[in-house]
Design a protein around this motif. Structure first.
Motif, PDB file in Angstrom:
ATOM      1  N   ALA A 196       0.811  -1.217   0.000  1.00  0.00           N
ATOM      2  CA  ALA A 196       0.000   0.000   0.000  1.00  0.00           C
ATOM      3  C   ALA A 196       0.842   1.262   0.000  1.00  0.00           C
ATOM      4  O   ALA A 196       0.367   2.331  -0.392  1.00  0.00           O
ATOM      5  CB  ALA A 196      -0.934  -0.007   1.214  1.00  0.00           C
ATOM      6  N   TYR A 197       2.110   1.170   0.418  1.00  0.00           N
ATOM      7  CA  TYR A 197       2.981   2.335   0.498  1.00  0.00           C
ATOM      8  C   TYR A 197       3.917   2.451  -0.701  1.00  0.00           C
ATOM      9  O   TYR A 197       4.770   3.338  -0.739  1.00  0.00           O
ATOM     10  CB  TYR A 197       3.854   2.271   1.768  1.00  0.00           C
ATOM     11  N   SER A 198       3.796   1.563  -1.686  1.00  0.00           N
ATOM     12  CA  SER A 198       4.799   1.466  -2.756  1.00  0.00           C
ATOM     13  C   SER A 198       4.243   1.889  -4.108  1.00  0.00           C
ATOM     14  O   SER A 198       3.112   1.547  -4.469  1.00  0.00           O
ATOM     15  CB  SER A 198       5.315   0.026  -2.840  1.00  0.00           C
ATOM     16  N   GLU A 199       5.058   2.626  -4.873  1.00  0.00           N
ATOM     17  CA  GLU A 199       4.666   3.051  -6.210  1.00  0.00           C
ATOM     18  C   GLU A 199       4.769   1.905  -7.212  1.00  0.00           C
ATOM     19  O   GLU A 199       3.830   1.622  -7.942  1.00  0.00           O
ATOM     20  CB  GLU A 199       5.546   4.219  -6.662  1.00  0.00           C
ATOM     21  N   GLU A 200       5.933   1.270  -7.274  1.00  0.00           N
ATOM     22  CA  GLU A 200       6.105   0.108  -8.149  1.00  0.00           C
ATOM     23  C   GLU A 200       6.293  -1.126  -7.282  1.00  0.00           C
ATOM     24  O   GLU A 200       7.166  -1.159  -6.416  1.00  0.00           O
ATOM     25  CB  GLU A 200       7.310   0.252  -9.085  1.00  0.00           C
ATOM     26  N   VAL A 201       5.459  -2.120  -7.514  1.00  0.00           N
ATOM     27  CA  VAL A 201       5.481  -3.358  -6.733  1.00  0.00           C
ATOM     28  C   VAL A 201       6.094  -4.446  -7.602  1.00  0.00           C
ATOM     29  O   VAL A 201       5.464  -4.935  -8.541  1.00  0.00           O
ATOM     30  CB  VAL A 201       4.049  -3.745  -6.293  1.00  0.00           C
ATOM     31  N   CYS A 202       7.342  -4.804  -7.309  1.00  0.00           N
ATOM     32  CA  CYS A 202       8.117  -5.741  -8.135  1.00  0.00           C
ATOM     33  C   CYS A 202       8.168  -7.116  -7.485  1.00  0.00           C
ATOM     34  O   CYS A 202       8.830  -7.306  -6.460  1.00  0.00           O
ATOM     35  CB  CYS A 202       9.539  -5.223  -8.340  1.00  0.00           C
ATOM     36  N   LEU A 203       7.489  -8.055  -8.082  1.00  0.00           N
ATOM     37  CA  LEU A 203       7.493  -9.427  -7.601  1.00  0.00           C
ATOM     38  C   LEU A 203       8.651 -10.189  -8.233  1.00  0.00           C
ATOM     39  O   LEU A 203       8.753 -10.271  -9.457  1.00  0.00           O
ATOM     40  CB  LEU A 203       6.167 -10.114  -7.932  1.00  0.00           C
ATOM     41  N   LEU A 204       9.515 -10.749  -7.401  1.00  0.00           N
ATOM     42  CA  LEU A 204      10.636 -11.556  -7.863  1.00  0.00           C
ATOM     43  C   LEU A 204      10.263 -13.023  -7.639  1.00  0.00           C
ATOM     44  O   LEU A 204      10.186 -13.485  -6.503  1.00  0.00           O
ATOM     45  CB  LEU A 204      11.909 -11.198  -7.085  1.00  0.00           C
ATOM     46  N   ALA A 205      10.027 -13.746  -8.709  1.00  0.00           N
ATOM     47  CA  ALA A 205       9.538 -15.126  -8.566  1.00  0.00           C
ATOM     48  C   ALA A 205      10.109 -16.011  -9.655  1.00  0.00           C
ATOM     49  O   ALA A 205       9.877 -15.772 -10.846  1.00  0.00           O
ATOM     50  CB  ALA A 205       8.009 -15.145  -8.619  1.00  0.00           C
ATOM     51  N   ASP A 206      10.830 -17.044  -9.261  1.00  0.00           N
ATOM     52  CA  ASP A 206      11.334 -17.976 -10.270  1.00  0.00           C
ATOM     53  C   ASP A 206      10.190 -18.842 -10.784  1.00  0.00           C
ATOM     54  O   ASP A 206       9.095 -18.865 -10.221  1.00  0.00           O
ATOM     55  CB  ASP A 206      12.488 -18.810  -9.713  1.00  0.00           C
ATOM     56  N   SER A 207      10.430 -19.545 -11.864  1.00  0.00           N
ATOM     57  CA  SER A 207       9.361 -20.260 -12.577  1.00  0.00           C
ATOM     58  C   SER A 207       8.662 -21.318 -11.724  1.00  0.00           C
ATOM     59  O   SER A 207       7.501 -21.643 -11.987  1.00  0.00           O
ATOM     60  CB  SER A 207       9.927 -20.904 -13.841  1.00  0.00           C
ATOM     61  N   SER A 208       9.323 -21.849 -10.702  1.00  0.00           N
ATOM     62  CA  SER A 208       8.706 -22.881  -9.871  1.00  0.00           C
ATOM     63  C   SER A 208       7.529 -22.347  -9.053  1.00  0.00           C
ATOM     64  O   SER A 208       6.696 -23.122  -8.587  1.00  0.00           O
ATOM     65  CB  SER A 208       9.749 -23.494  -8.923  1.00  0.00           C
ATOM     66  N   LYS A 209       7.440 -21.033  -8.890  1.00  0.00           N
ATOM     67  CA  LYS A 209       6.383 -20.427  -8.080  1.00  0.00           C
ATOM     68  C   LYS A 209       5.169 -20.006  -8.906  1.00  0.00           C
ATOM     69  O   LYS A 209       4.122 -19.696  -8.343  1.00  0.00           O
ATOM     70  CB  LYS A 209       6.928 -19.205  -7.337  1.00  0.00           C
ATOM     71  N   LEU A 210       5.317 -19.980 -10.209  1.00  0.00           N
ATOM     72  CA  LEU A 210       4.252 -19.489 -11.074  1.00  0.00           C
ATOM     73  C   LEU A 210       3.160 -20.537 -11.258  1.00  0.00           C
ATOM     74  O   LEU A 210       3.437 -21.716 -11.491  1.00  0.00           O
ATOM     75  CB  LEU A 210       4.827 -19.082 -12.428  1.00  0.00           C
ATOM     76  N   GLY A 211       1.906 -20.087 -11.151  1.00  0.00           N
ATOM     77  CA  GLY A 211       0.778 -21.010 -11.279  1.00  0.00           C
ATOM     78  C   GLY A 211       0.531 -21.839 -10.036  1.00  0.00           C
ATOM     79  O   GLY A 211      -0.241 -22.803 -10.076  1.00  0.00           O
TER      80      GLY A 211
END
Length: 254
Positions: A196-211
């Motif tokens: 809520a306090y951030s302008e750009e929210v950058c998610l760092l996620a390797d492929s094993s976490k997707l889906g």
């Protein structure tokens, strides 16, 4: 009956049946539903079970919370590639937030050599930056040994007065319908507030976490500005993410 005794019985039932129901355990152990739910939370943090609506099941080994040291060893090269790509987004004189995830911690290796202000709730980030010039703020708060980080309302409140240009964080899983999730409810609650306090929210996620999905959702897909992942991530997933107005960055291997 003390909590350790009660939790031992819960695990015995889980081992025998594969799943347990909150109401049935509360009746059998003559305690309230809320007591059983607290036992479930304590056991889930230890990786002994996975909570579901109305009960609990045996844990999915891929979604069990690991210690920071254990997480640092998982997909190490992918995390380094993602961290390097993330660092390239940082601009001079920005204020950035780095969370206590192993991927975000790896970002320290690639920070640019120009003035920035760094906010963090991670003890390891503070110690890793000990020799760096510039402003470094640690939230303080309730110290969680497993992640070596500070959490809770006081930790989140410490960030309220800052204008965070970029928030770099990770989670246990990212599902395009439900969003980003964590195995640890307190970590999830803290990150939800920082978003809520951030302008750009950058998610760092390797492929094993997707889906994938973990236990506690804290960020909806529409709240994610940028997804930074590795170069072997599923193309159809990334196309779907882009259709949700998420900027997708695939980090080339180092």
């Amino acid at each position: 009956m003390l909590p350790p005794e009660r939790q031992s019985i819960i695990l015995e039932h889980l081992a025998a049946q594969g799943s347990v129901r909150t109401i049935e355990l509360a009746s059998a152990l003559e305690v309230t539903d809320e007591t059983i739910r607290k036992d479930f939370e304590a056991l889930e943090i230890r990786g002994k079970l996975q909570r579901i609506h109305g009960g609990a099941i045996k844990p999915d080994p891929s979604r069990v919370e690991l210690t920071l040291t254990e997480r640092q060893m998982v997909n190490r090269e992918s995390k380094r590639a993602i961290a390097r790509a993330a660092a390239e987004r940082i601009q001079p004189n920005e204020t950035i937030f780095i969370d206590a995830s192993s991927t975000a911690l790896t970002l320290i290796e690639f920070l640019p050599d120009f003035p920035i202000t760094i906010l963090t709730n991670a003890h390891n980030v503070v110690t890793a930056l000990a020799g760096r010039e510039g402003d470094i703020f640690c939230t303080g708060g309730l110290y969680e040994q497993r992640s070596r980080s500070y959490i809770g309302l006081s930790a989140a409140a410490a960030l309220q007065k800052h204008n965070i240009h970029r928030m770099f964080f990770s989670g246990s899983a990212f599902d395009l319908d439900r969003g980003v999730s964590e195995t640890n409810s307190r970590q999830a609650s803290f990150k939800e507030r920082v978003i809520a306090y951030s302008e750009e929210v950058c998610l760092l996620a390797d492929s094993s976490k997707l889906g994938q999905r973990a236990s506690f959702f804290f960020a909806q897909p529409m709240e994610i500005s940028t997804l930074i992942t590795n170069d072997d991530a599923d193309g159809s997933f990334l196309q779907s993410a882009a259709s949700l107005n998420i900027q997708v960055v695939q980090a080339p291997a180092l």
